[in-house]
Write a protein that holds these residues in place. Structure first.
Motif, PDB file in Angstrom:
ATOM      1  N   ARG A   1      34.686  39.563  37.747  1.00 45.23           N
ATOM      2  CA  ARG A   1      34.725  38.602  36.705  1.00 45.23           C
ATOM      3  C   ARG A   1      35.174  37.322  37.055  1.00 45.23           C
ATOM      4  NH1 ARG A   1      36.752  42.992  33.681  1.00 45.23           N
ATOM      5  NH2 ARG A   1      39.178  42.079  33.971  1.00 45.23           N
ATOM      6  N   GLY A   2      36.134  37.217  38.012  1.00 49.32           N
ATOM      7  CA  GLY A   2      36.748  35.660  38.265  1.00 49.32           C
ATOM      8  C   GLY A   2      35.737  35.065  39.273  1.00 49.32           C
ATOM      9  N   GLU A   3      34.701  35.488  39.797  1.00 53.09           N
ATOM     10  CA  GLU A   3      33.785  34.896  40.762  1.00 53.09           C
ATOM     11  C   GLU A   3      33.411  33.630  39.965  1.00 53.09           C
ATOM     12  OE1 GLU A   3      32.479  35.168  43.967  1.00 53.09           O
ATOM     13  OE2 GLU A   3      34.211  36.270  43.976  1.00 53.09           O
ATOM     14  N   SER A   4      33.317  32.370  40.799  1.00 48.90           N
ATOM     15  CA  SER A   4      32.949  31.268  40.142  1.00 48.90           C
ATOM     16  C   SER A   4      31.573  30.960  40.501  1.00 48.90           C
ATOM     17  CB  SER A   4      33.667  30.125  40.545  1.00 48.90           C
ATOM     18  OG  SER A   4      33.827  30.094  41.868  1.00 48.90           O
TER      19      SER A   4
ATOM     20  N   GLN B   1      38.410  43.014  38.001  1.00 46.79           N
ATOM     21  CA  GLN B   1      38.645  41.478  38.041  1.00 46.79           C
ATOM     22  C   GLN B   1      38.171  40.457  39.161  1.00 46.79           C
ATOM     23  OE1 GLN B   1      42.866  42.383  38.272  1.00 46.79           O
ATOM     24  NE2 GLN B   1      42.955  42.692  36.061  1.00 46.79           N
ATOM     25  N   LEU B   2      38.344  40.851  40.186  1.00 47.95           N
ATOM     26  CA  LEU B   2      37.508  40.132  41.213  1.00 47.95           C
ATOM     27  C   LEU B   2      36.106  39.574  40.864  1.00 47.95           C
ATOM     28  CD1 LEU B   2      38.659  41.540  44.805  1.00 47.95           C
ATOM     29  CD2 LEU B   2      39.242  39.261  43.673  1.00 47.95           C
TER      30      LEU B   2
ATOM     31  N   TYR C   1      46.449  35.403  40.800  1.00 47.11           N
ATOM     32  CA  TYR C   1      46.393  36.099  42.194  1.00 47.11           C
ATOM     33  C   TYR C   1      45.859  35.001  43.145  1.00 47.11           C
ATOM     34  CZ  TYR C   1      41.446  37.333  40.993  1.00 47.11           C
ATOM     35  OH  TYR C   1      40.260  37.268  40.738  1.00 47.11           O
TER      36      TYR C   1
ATOM     37  N   ALA D   1      38.790  33.098  35.751  1.00 41.13           N
ATOM     38  CA  ALA D   1      38.984  32.012  36.311  1.00 41.13           C
ATOM     39  C   ALA D   1      39.384  30.966  35.175  1.00 41.13           C
ATOM     40  CB  ALA D   1      38.044  31.437  37.184  1.00 41.13           C
TER      41      ALA D   1
ATOM     42  N   GLU E   1      40.419  25.799  40.849  1.00 44.65           N
ATOM     43  CA  GLU E   1      40.070  26.865  40.185  1.00 44.65           C
ATOM     44  C   GLU E   1      41.306  28.051  40.314  1.00 44.65           C
ATOM     45  OE1 GLU E   1      36.662  28.682  41.779  1.00 44.65           O
ATOM     46  OE2 GLU E   1      36.951  30.658  41.130  1.00 44.65           O
TER      47      GLU E   1
END
Lengths: 90, 410
Positions: free
Chosen positions: A87-90, A84-85, B85, B102, B95
């Protein structure tokens, strides 16, 4: 007879007795108690026990500061997988 | 599956009464809205709430269904089973980090509600011990009885309201008792303080003893006297024994809850020698009250204030529901613990402020905000359930602090 064990922080298994010991050894703010015992540092990030640690401290010292900064919240505030971390990277 | 880069006008965290009301209003103003909630279905705590109000039943699930249907008509996106989170403001947009990736928006409304304060008793980690809110969700949302016979530890508004719901749902309760006296319970373990609290609730009380008694007691300041003479066996409230002179000493059992050791206490909450007995129960609900769930406001850099009347630490905010972090708003129990009706009107107010800030309302926006503020005030004044005394005064204090610090630019 030993006093009964009452857990305060369930995630990190910190008992009221351990808070007492830490307080006696000089940890006299909520932040110091956290650093010393790991209370509020488990999987739930203090969502369950933060108020208990503060209430317990206030019972020892009615003037103890309850400044929110002392037990501040940091991300991730929910358990998160590495996937998840990533995938969530921008 | 990944929602990388998804952009909207407004992200609302929390699909309860405040979040859904705000979403519908903001969508009405023409904003694109995404609502996120951790729970598998929208509605928040309304899903399990019902109470009797001047002769008819207020059913939270019905209100939630209406709000969800309206959201569908207005094109609001509701994404459930999604956890947030973290959040970060980069340039002029947020964001929001979620379990599905995101999300981005220039404005975020935190309507995360409240969480329960535990009430530790020796043995509270045994299976079969749960928070009173968990018992409510099991019985009223999932239609599963939490056990055959239970005991509630902790006397407060939440405990009384849920005890009533459980009793209506056919769950057998051995009683509502005090927590053990000590550094964790504080005043919650003292019969006198509890009696004073109950006096504030007397309009809800079905028992003539409480209703009449509290009126007389209040006028004569007799709380201490009554605490001394309160019937040892308690009084029955909605068929549940309310035991103001009994405290839980420990929760017992090998693999799971089998019984609770109870004891008689004096008016100060001290245990009377030789008064202990064991009550067979198979579940225990701990009722420590509610506090505003505001972790995300903290992560976003919002300053906090400590206001016991509203449940503890809460993000600083204006009466219009703005926070000092530009583009970040709050509504509902995150601003202080009150009823669902107040949360709904706060949600509509937050949406009005967001509509003004986003230039979505056009002229007349200030009037809409002013009217929404008045509606919050009216709802609060008419609220049947007041969680703590002094809510209106405490709120005025927060708005004053806002004016003195944020508006003058300290």
């Amino acid at each position: 007879m030993k006093p009964p064990l009452i857990l305060i922080c369930r995630c990190e298994e910190v008992s009221m007795e351990q808070l007492e010991t830490a307080y006696q050894s000089g940890s006299c703010t909520s932040r110091q108690l956290k650093m010393k015992t790991r209370a509020t540092m488990g999987a739930c990030q203090g969502r369950v026990c933060r108020r208990l640690v503060e209430a317990w401290l206030r019972a020892q010292d009615p003037h103890a500061s309850l400044d929110a900064e002392l037990l501040s919240c940091r991300p991730p505030i929910r358990p998160v997988s590495f996937g998840q971390l990533a995938r969530g990277e921008s | 599956m990944t929602s990388k880069g998804e952009e909207t006008d407004l992200i609302i965290v929390g699909a309860g009464p405040a979040g859904l009301s705000a979403a519908n209003k903001a969508a009405e103003y023409g904003l694109r809205v995404t609502v996120i909630d951790e729970f598998p279905e929208p509605g928040g705590r309304m899903l399990g709430q019902f109470h009797e109000e001047s002769g008819h039943w207020w059913v939270g699930k019905q209100i939630a269904d209406e709000l969800i249907a309206e959201a569908g008509r207005r094109g609001v996106r509701i994404r459930c089973g999604v956890s947030v989170y973290g959040m970060l403001k980069v340039d002029d947009r947020f964001e929001v980090s979620t379990s599905i990736g995101a999300l981005f928006a220039p404005r975020v409304l935190l309507a995360t509600g409240a969480a329960e304060i535990p009430m530790p008793v020796q043995g509270w980690t045994l299976p079969g011990v749960m928070s009173i809110g968990a018992a409510q969700v099991m019985a009223n949302v999932n239609f599963v009885k939490p056990g055959r016979r239970g005991l509630i530890v902790g006397i407060n508004v939440l405990a009384m309201a849920i005890a009533r719901e459980l009793s209506v749902s056919g769950v057998s309760l051995a009683g509502i008792v005090l927590p053990p006296a000590g550094p964790l319970a504080g005043a919650a373990a003292k019969p006198k303080d509890n009696l004073e609290l109950l006096m504030g609730l007397s309009h809800l009380a079905p028992s003539p003893i409480l209703r009449m008694g509290s009126r007389i007691a209040r006028s004569c300041n007799l709380a201490g006297w009554i605490a001394n003479f309160f019937p040892r066996k308690g009084i029955r409230m909605w068929d549940i024994p309310l035991q103001l002179r009994t405290a839980a000493v420990s929760i017992n059992g090998n693999e799971r809850v089998e019984s609770v050791t109870l004891a008689q206490v004096d008016a100060k909450g001290e245990i009377l020698d030789g008064s202990q007995w064991e009550e067979p129960v198979d579940f225990v609900a701990l009722a420590g009250g509610l506090y505003p769930l505001a972790e995300l406001a903290s992560v976003a850099g919002c300053p906090f204030i400590y206001t016991p009347e509203l449940g503890g630490h809460l993000p600083l905010h204006s009466e219009q529901m703005r926070t000092p972090v530009e583009g970040l708003y709050v509504a509902g129990n995150i601003t202080g613990v009150e009823s669902a009706l107040v949360a709904m009107s706060q949600g509509r107010l937050a949406a009005a402020s967001i509509g003004v800030d986003a230039d979505a309302i056009g002229s007349g926006g200030d009037r809409i905000v002013a009217e929404a503020m008045e509606e919050v005030g009216r709802t609060r004044a008419a609220a049947l359930i007041q969680f703590q005394p002094g809510i209106a005064e405490a709120r005025r204090g927060i708005y004053r602090l806002w004016q003195e610090t944020i508006e003058v630019g300290v």
